[in-house]
Scaffold this motif. Structure first.
Motif, mmCIF file in Angstrom:
data_model
loop_
_atom_site.group_PDB
_atom_site.id
_atom_site.type_symbol
_atom_site.label_atom_id
_atom_site.label_comp_id
_atom_site.label_asym_id
_atom_site.label_seq_id
_atom_site.Cartn_x
_atom_site.Cartn_y
_atom_site.Cartn_z
ATOM 1 N N ALA A 1 18.801 2.363 -102.423
ATOM 2 C CA ALA A 1 17.639 3.151 -102.860
ATOM 3 C C ALA A 1 16.609 3.259 -101.745
ATOM 4 O O ALA A 1 15.990 4.312 -101.557
ATOM 5 C CB ALA A 1 17.013 2.516 -104.101
ATOM 6 N N LEU A 2 16.420 2.172 -100.994
ATOM 7 C CA LEU A 2 15.478 2.217 -99.873
ATOM 8 C C LEU A 2 15.962 3.136 -98.762
ATOM 9 O O LEU A 2 15.165 3.783 -98.083
ATOM 10 C CB LEU A 2 15.258 0.811 -99.321
ATOM 11 N N ALA A 3 17.259 3.203 -98.560
ATOM 12 C CA ALA A 3 17.814 4.000 -97.468
ATOM 13 C C ALA A 3 17.972 5.474 -97.828
ATOM 14 O O ALA A 3 18.077 6.322 -96.939
ATOM 15 C CB ALA A 3 19.178 3.446 -97.055
ATOM 16 N N TRP A 4 17.979 5.798 -99.107
ATOM 17 C CA TRP A 4 18.212 7.172 -99.532
ATOM 18 C C TRP A 4 17.014 8.045 -99.207
ATOM 19 O O TRP A 4 15.863 7.632 -99.304
ATOM 20 C CB TRP A 4 18.478 7.217 -101.036
ATOM 21 N N GLY A 5 17.291 9.284 -98.837
ATOM 22 C CA GLY A 5 16.234 10.252 -98.604
ATOM 23 C C GLY A 5 16.656 11.593 -99.158
ATOM 24 O O GLY A 5 17.845 11.913 -99.189
ATOM 25 N N PRO A 6 15.712 12.396 -99.606
ATOM 26 C CA PRO A 6 16.081 13.702 -100.144
ATOM 27 C C PRO A 6 16.716 14.578 -99.072
ATOM 28 O O PRO A 6 16.349 14.508 -97.904
ATOM 29 C CB PRO A 6 14.767 14.291 -100.634
ATOM 30 N N VAL A 7 17.652 15.387 -99.498
ATOM 31 C CA VAL A 7 18.375 16.264 -98.590
ATOM 32 C C VAL A 7 17.607 17.564 -98.451
ATOM 33 O O VAL A 7 17.160 18.151 -99.439
ATOM 34 C CB VAL A 7 19.794 16.537 -99.133
ATOM 35 N N ASP A 8 17.439 18.026 -97.220
ATOM 36 C CA ASP A 8 16.800 19.308 -96.964
ATOM 37 C C ASP A 8 17.866 20.381 -97.092
ATOM 38 O O ASP A 8 18.828 20.407 -96.323
ATOM 39 C CB ASP A 8 16.173 19.316 -95.572
ATOM 40 N N VAL A 9 17.724 21.263 -98.066
ATOM 41 C CA VAL A 9 18.747 22.263 -98.332
ATOM 42 C C VAL A 9 18.515 23.561 -97.567
ATOM 43 O O VAL A 9 19.319 24.473 -97.676
ATOM 44 C CB VAL A 9 18.845 22.558 -99.841
ATOM 45 N N ARG A 10 17.447 23.639 -96.800
ATOM 46 C CA ARG A 10 17.206 24.854 -96.011
ATOM 47 C C ARG A 10 18.190 24.925 -94.864
ATOM 48 O O ARG A 10 18.542 23.900 -94.278
ATOM 49 C CB ARG A 10 15.784 24.866 -95.466
ATOM 50 N N PRO A 11 18.657 26.117 -94.504
ATOM 51 C CA PRO A 11 19.584 26.220 -93.380
ATOM 52 C C PRO A 11 18.898 25.845 -92.066
ATOM 53 O O PRO A 11 17.735 26.170 -91.840
ATOM 54 C CB PRO A 11 20.011 27.689 -93.381
ATOM 55 N N VAL A 12 19.607 25.177 -91.220
ATOM 56 C CA VAL A 12 19.081 24.732 -89.940
ATOM 57 C C VAL A 12 19.425 25.781 -88.888
ATOM 58 O O VAL A 12 20.568 26.187 -88.755
ATOM 59 C CB VAL A 12 19.695 23.371 -89.541
ATOM 60 N N GLU A 13 18.411 26.213 -88.134
ATOM 61 C CA GLU A 13 18.649 27.189 -87.076
ATOM 62 C C GLU A 13 18.973 26.459 -85.789
ATOM 63 O O GLU A 13 18.335 25.477 -85.430
ATOM 64 C CB GLU A 13 17.407 28.054 -86.872
ATOM 65 N N MET A 14 19.966 26.935 -85.117
ATOM 66 C CA MET A 14 20.378 26.340 -83.855
ATOM 67 C C MET A 14 19.464 26.859 -82.746
ATOM 68 O O MET A 14 19.120 28.039 -82.724
ATOM 69 C CB MET A 14 21.822 26.717 -83.525
ATOM 70 N N PRO A 15 19.045 25.985 -81.816
ATOM 71 C CA PRO A 15 18.218 26.457 -80.706
ATOM 72 C C PRO A 15 18.996 27.464 -79.865
ATOM 73 O O PRO A 15 20.170 27.278 -79.594
ATOM 74 C CB PRO A 15 17.911 25.205 -79.898
ATOM 75 N N GLY A 16 18.322 28.509 -79.464
ATOM 76 C CA GLY A 16 18.952 29.531 -78.635
ATOM 77 C C GLY A 16 19.732 30.546 -79.445
ATOM 78 O O GLY A 16 20.368 31.419 -78.895
ATOM 79 N N ALA A 17 19.686 30.443 -80.769
ATOM 80 C CA ALA A 17 20.436 31.377 -81.602
ATOM 81 C C ALA A 17 19.747 32.731 -81.659
ATOM 82 O O ALA A 17 20.386 33.737 -81.862
ATOM 83 C CB ALA A 17 20.603 30.814 -83.011
ATOM 84 N N THR A 18 18.441 32.773 -81.448
ATOM 85 C CA THR A 18 17.716 34.039 -81.461
ATOM 86 C C THR A 18 17.089 34.256 -80.094
ATOM 87 O O THR A 18 16.943 33.338 -79.296
ATOM 88 C CB THR A 18 16.610 34.016 -82.532
ATOM 89 N N GLU A 19 16.675 35.464 -79.855
ATOM 90 C CA GLU A 19 16.086 35.773 -78.552
ATOM 91 C C GLU A 19 14.727 35.107 -78.390
ATOM 92 O O GLU A 19 14.349 34.703 -77.308
ATOM 93 C CB GLU A 19 15.938 37.289 -78.400
ATOM 94 N N GLY A 20 13.964 34.971 -79.441
ATOM 95 C CA GLY A 20 12.635 34.382 -79.366
ATOM 96 C C GLY A 20 12.684 32.882 -79.113
ATOM 97 O O GLY A 20 11.728 32.291 -78.635
ATOM 98 N N ALA A 21 13.795 32.247 -79.411
ATOM 99 C CA ALA A 21 13.893 30.801 -79.247
ATOM 100 C C ALA A 21 13.912 30.413 -77.770
ATOM 101 O O ALA A 21 13.388 29.381 -77.390
ATOM 102 C CB ALA A 21 15.149 30.276 -79.942
ATOM 103 N N SER A 22 14.491 31.240 -76.910
ATOM 104 C CA SER A 22 14.541 30.890 -75.487
ATOM 105 C C SER A 22 13.159 30.995 -74.848
ATOM 106 O O SER A 22 12.824 30.223 -73.965
ATOM 107 C CB SER A 22 15.546 31.783 -74.757
ATOM 108 N N ALA A 23 12.330 31.910 -75.306
ATOM 109 C CA ALA A 23 10.985 32.033 -74.751
ATOM 110 C C ALA A 23 10.109 30.859 -75.207
ATOM 111 O O ALA A 23 9.260 30.403 -74.464
ATOM 112 C CB ALA A 23 10.355 33.359 -75.190
ATOM 113 N N ALA A 24 10.343 30.370 -76.410
ATOM 114 C CA ALA A 24 9.550 29.264 -76.913
ATOM 115 C C ALA A 24 9.999 27.933 -76.325
ATOM 116 O O ALA A 24 9.267 26.968 -76.361
ATOM 117 C CB ALA A 24 9.652 29.208 -78.439
#
Length: 160
Positions: free
Chosen positions: A128-151
């Motif tokens: 119970a102490l080790a459990w954490g809620p799961v984030d169900v939002r999709p994870v974006e990979m760095p460099g997957a979009t054009e704006g990510a390389s500028a940031a």
């Protein structure tokens, strides 16, 4: 989900398949296995102080003065298991109390249900102490979009 808000199930799904899928979704949003272990820990802690063993004509009673303490510890573990399943926000408190009660049951309840209850309560509390809620939002990979390389910062060789 459909536009009306009802779950989108395949037409051929049986009721059992839907129930199993819904239970799996419910189980993954809370510390289910921690609650199950804490619930199972209550059984030996409550049972062994009231256990009577008959060997032939000889009756050995395991009832002790600590029967009331064992009952309180076991019932508290049952309540903590329910809280872990239905109020996962208090998992840290419930995990700490489950570990504490598991260790406390060693001197009170026949060595914590002959160590079985202590081990189950401690393992469930630590899960119970080790459990954490799961984030169900999709994870974006760095460099997957054009704006990510500028940031990300300057490219190599840009400062030369």
């Amino acid at each position: 989900m459909t536009s009306a808000g009802a779950p989108a199930y395949a037409h051929g799904d049986s009721g059992f398949t839907r129930a199993r899928r819904d239970f799996r979704t419910w189980r993954r949003t809370r510390p289910f296995w921690a609650g199950l272990l804490v619930l199972l820990a209550a059984a030996p802690i409550i049972y062994f102080p009231y256990f009577n063993l008959s060997l032939g004509g000889l009756s050995v009673a395991m009832s002790t003065m600590a029967g009331a303490g064992s009952l309180v510890i076991g019932l508290t573990l049952i309540v903590l298991a329910g809280l872990l399943w239905f109020q996962p926000i208090i998992r840290f408190f419930a995990g700490c109390v489950a570990v504490f009660l598991g260790v406390l049951s060693l001197p009170i309840s026949n060595f914590g249900g002959f160590f079985v209850g202590t081990l189950l309560a401690a393992t469930g509390g630590l899960l119970a102490l080790a459990w954490g809620p799961v984030d169900v939002r999709p994870v974006e990979m760095p460099g997957a979009t054009e704006g990510a390389s500028a940031a990300a910062g300057p490219e190599e060789g840009a400062g030369e």
